[in-house]
Enzyme design. Structure first.
Site, PDB file in Angstrom:
ATOM      1  N   THR A  52      35.827  36.768  51.604  1.00 48.47           N
ATOM      2  CA  THR A  52      35.722  37.454  50.514  1.00 48.47           C
ATOM      3  C   THR A  52      36.819  39.024  50.591  1.00 48.47           C
ATOM      4  O   THR A  52      36.318  38.981  51.870  1.00 48.47           O
ATOM      5  CB  THR A  52      35.282  37.049  49.089  1.00 48.47           C
ATOM      6  OG1 THR A  52      34.145  37.625  49.664  1.00 48.47           O
ATOM      7  CG2 THR A  52      34.490  35.500  48.897  1.00 48.47           C
ATOM      8  N   ARG A  87      38.370  41.297  44.071  1.00 55.89           N
ATOM      9  CA  ARG A  87      37.990  40.046  44.332  1.00 55.89           C
ATOM     10  C   ARG A  87      39.350  39.245  44.653  1.00 55.89           C
ATOM     11  O   ARG A  87      40.796  39.569  43.794  1.00 55.89           O
ATOM     12  CB  ARG A  87      38.127  39.476  43.115  1.00 55.89           C
ATOM     13  CG  ARG A  87      36.666  40.457  41.848  1.00 55.89           C
ATOM     14  CD  ARG A  87      35.956  39.366  40.541  1.00 55.89           C
ATOM     15  NE  ARG A  87      34.876  38.445  41.292  1.00 55.89           N
ATOM     16  CZ  ARG A  87      34.059  39.023  41.592  1.00 55.89           C
ATOM     17  NH1 ARG A  87      33.650  40.373  41.231  1.00 55.89           N
ATOM     18  NH2 ARG A  87      33.024  37.890  42.126  1.00 55.89           N
ATOM     19  N   ASP A 108      32.245  31.934  57.271  1.00 57.33           N
ATOM     20  CA  ASP A 108      32.308  32.626  56.382  1.00 57.33           C
ATOM     21  C   ASP A 108      31.884  33.505  56.449  1.00 57.33           C
ATOM     22  O   ASP A 108      30.622  33.574  56.400  1.00 57.33           O
ATOM     23  CB  ASP A 108      31.602  31.286  55.718  1.00 57.33           C
ATOM     24  CG  ASP A 108      31.871  32.155  53.998  1.00 57.33           C
ATOM     25  OD1 ASP A 108      32.103  32.778  53.755  1.00 57.33           O
ATOM     26  OD2 ASP A 108      31.367  31.183  53.074  1.00 57.33           O
ATOM     27  N   GLU A 156      55.732  31.112  44.426  1.00 55.80           N
ATOM     28  CA  GLU A 156      54.778  30.798  45.171  1.00 55.80           C
ATOM     29  C   GLU A 156      55.920  30.137  47.037  1.00 55.80           C
ATOM     30  O   GLU A 156      56.711  30.428  46.797  1.00 55.80           O
ATOM     31  CB  GLU A 156      54.911  28.923  44.659  1.00 55.80           C
ATOM     32  CG  GLU A 156      54.452  28.957  43.452  1.00 55.80           C
ATOM     33  CD  GLU A 156      54.877  27.781  42.380  1.00 55.80           C
ATOM     34  OE1 GLU A 156      55.754  26.660  43.061  1.00 55.80           O
ATOM     35  OE2 GLU A 156      54.194  27.759  41.748  1.00 55.80           O
ATOM     36  N   LYS A 161      33.478  42.287  48.565  1.00 60.74           N
ATOM     37  CA  LYS A 161      32.016  42.107  48.744  1.00 60.74           C
ATOM     38  C   LYS A 161      31.423  43.996  49.711  1.00 60.74           C
ATOM     39  O   LYS A 161      31.862  44.779  49.334  1.00 60.74           O
ATOM     40  CB  LYS A 161      30.951  41.307  49.774  1.00 60.74           C
ATOM     41  CG  LYS A 161      31.237  39.623  48.388  1.00 60.74           C
ATOM     42  CD  LYS A 161      30.425  38.538  49.418  1.00 60.74           C
ATOM     43  CE  LYS A 161      29.967  37.347  48.545  1.00 60.74           C
ATOM     44  NZ  LYS A 161      31.390  36.770  48.096  1.00 60.74           N
ATOM     45  N   TYR A 206      56.153  35.541  39.803  1.00 61.00           N
ATOM     46  CA  TYR A 206      55.811  34.748  40.658  1.00 61.00           C
ATOM     47  C   TYR A 206      56.567  34.517  41.858  1.00 61.00           C
ATOM     48  O   TYR A 206      57.481  34.890  42.267  1.00 61.00           O
ATOM     49  CB  TYR A 206      56.636  32.943  39.806  1.00 61.00           C
ATOM     50  CG  TYR A 206      55.342  32.789  39.151  1.00 61.00           C
ATOM     51  CD1 TYR A 206      54.628  31.643  39.521  1.00 61.00           C
ATOM     52  CD2 TYR A 206      55.264  31.828  37.862  1.00 61.00           C
ATOM     53  CE1 TYR A 206      52.920  31.122  38.980  1.00 61.00           C
ATOM     54  CE2 TYR A 206      54.858  31.108  36.733  1.00 61.00           C
ATOM     55  CZ  TYR A 206      53.699  31.274  37.468  1.00 61.00           C
ATOM     56  OH  TYR A 206      52.800  29.917  36.434  1.00 61.00           O
TER      57      TYR A 206
HETATM   58  N1  DSN Z   1      28.928  34.207  44.152  1.00 60.59           N
HETATM   59  C1  DSN Z   1      28.687  34.721  46.021  1.00 60.59           C
HETATM   60  C2  DSN Z   1      27.641  35.413  46.248  1.00 60.59           C
HETATM   61  O1  DSN Z   1      26.857  36.624  45.074  1.00 60.59           O
HETATM   62  O2  DSN Z   1      26.422  35.775  47.697  1.00 60.59           O
HETATM   63  C3  DSN Z   1      28.788  33.678  47.077  1.00 60.59           C
HETATM   64  O3  DSN Z   1      29.782  33.108  46.613  1.00 60.59           O
END
Ligand code: DSN
Length: 415
Positions: A221, A230, A195, A51, A224, A49
């Site tokens: 994120t 993730r 984003d 925080e 990708k 933990y």
């Molecule tokens: N789920 C993502 C995507 O597949 O583009 C976006 O959050």
């Protein structure tokens, strides 16, 4: 050993491994993280933990956790040339929510691309917190070119005077001009939130324009095109914004950060800074262009006519197929894509007229332009006879054969 202690779970793990190894992963938001990233994500940091923030924690025993979180922060700042970073958001939606909380008051007006035209749930969809708590003025793509219509966005911004404009996309196959978005935002007194989740890896490698220097806050994120675990992060251009973001993430939205995932992010940022990652990102785009060309040659219709990123959106209407039907047929043949709305889709979001595909995962396997032509041919073959089980079985066997030449984690599981 999990295989002995919990054979039920292990069985599903093995099957998923086989699916990933033997099929073609074309979902543009998915990728294969390295063994190092996965080792960090699955390691002992999961036990802790923490925080708070480095050197300001609410729990003892965080001296090494702090070092890793500080390293992740330094690495992501250096990767994108940003002066401030927060690496704690558990996922993209939390990162975006933190940006809203930091920069807006509920009830404020925001502008974002309509979900059905390639935006994201958190960009103002009425079923999401963003659409429920804020007044949303969605914008659409140009009705003929299906490109971002900066003149129309500027007109809407002038008319509605939003407090924030979102430049972010999940199904837009073309480059985004963040400088133009910044100019529009400044002219109406709005903040600009970028984003960059889909293109973060391309941005890191210089294959897509960067929002840094243009946006008032940048969210992303990590899993990708960036090929990490993730998770998500937020970049801020000023100390003032960074403080607001930190407060919005913790204690505003999250409690204990997932320090194992933060360690995995640190590893991924290190990997993305290596020269080989630039070559990888370049090849993602080359592969997407090659796949788009091969599909066009086979009479597929592509939204906007092609791609200049990692992503392709197929309009299936001339094939007399829905996105749902195409996704199911391809899945049965070992090709994973995802049904997606096209601009002004006559079908519902659960059926759709589109299929969204991309090349980050296949490129990680080492596939190049030659293999992309083969992928297009297989897609054509399956979608010409979507209900024909023998075609699916034949294509699946051919794919399995090619996939063996491009192993991902073949050493990971010994059966
Ligand atoms: N789920 C993502 C995507 O597949 O583009 C976006 O959050």
């Amino acid at each position: 050993m999990l295989s002995q202690s919990d054979p039920q779970v292990w069985n599903f793990y093995k099957r998923e491994w086989r699916r990933q190894e033997e099929g073609l992963e074309l979902i543009p938001s998915e990728n294969y993280a390295s063994l190092d990233v996965m080792a960090a994500a699955g390691g002992i940091f999961t036990n802790k933990y923490a925080e708070g923030y480095p050197k300001k924690r609410y729990y003892g025993g965080n001296e090494w956790i702090d070092e890793v979180e500080l390293l992740a922060i330094e690495r992501v700042k250096s990767l994108f040339g940003s002066p401030f970073a927060n690496v704690q958001p558990h996922a993209g939606s939390q990162a975006n929510m933190a940006a809203y909380f930091a920069l807006l008051t509920p009830g404020d007006t925001v502008m974002g691309l309509n979900l059905s035209q390639g935006g994201h749930l958190t960009h103002g969809s009425p079923v999401n917190f963003s659409g429920k708590w804020y007044k949303v003025v969605p914008f659409s793509l140009h009705p003929e070119t299906h490109l971002l219509d900066y003149d129309e966005i500027a007109r809407l911004a002038e008319q509605h005077k939003p407090k924030m404009i979102i430049a972010g996309f999940t199904a837009y196959p073309r480059q985004v001009d963040f400088a133009k978005f910044a100019k529009i935002s400044r002219s109406c007194g709005a903040k600009l939130m970028a984003d960059m989740s889909h293109v973060a890896g391309l941005v890191a490698a210089g294959e897509h324009p960067s929002p840094i220097g243009h946006a008032d806050v940048t969210t992303s994120t990590t899993h990708k095109t960036l090929r990490g675990p993730r998770g998500a992060f937020i970049l801020s251009p000023s100390e003032e914004t960074a403080k607001l973001i930190d407060k919005a993430v913790f204690p505003g939205l999250q409690g204990g950060p997932l320090e194992n995932m933060i360690m995995a992010k640190a590893v991924a940022f290190h990997e993305a800074a290596k020269p080989g990652f630039k070559t990888y990102a370049k090849q993602i785009v080359k592969n997407a262009k090659a796949l788009a060309k091969a599909l066009l040659d086979l009479n597929f219709t592509l939204v906007s006519g092609g791609t200049d990123t990692h992503l392709i959106l197929i309009d299936l209407r001339n094939r007399l197929l829905t996105g749902k039907e195409a996704q199911l047929a391809l899945d049965a043949a070992g090709i994973t894509g995802n049904k997606n709305t096209i601009p002004n889709d006559p079908q519902s979001p659960f059926i759709t007229s589109g299929l969204r595909i991309g090349t980050p995962a296949l490129t990680t396997r080492g596939m190049k332009e030659k293999e992309m032509e083969k992928v297009a041919q297989w897609m054509d073959e399956v979608l010409k006879s979507p209900a024909d089980e023998s075609v699916r079985a034949k294509v699946k066997a051919e794919i399995r054969k090619m996939a063996k030449e491009f192993p991902i984690y073949s050493d990971l599981i010994k059966e």
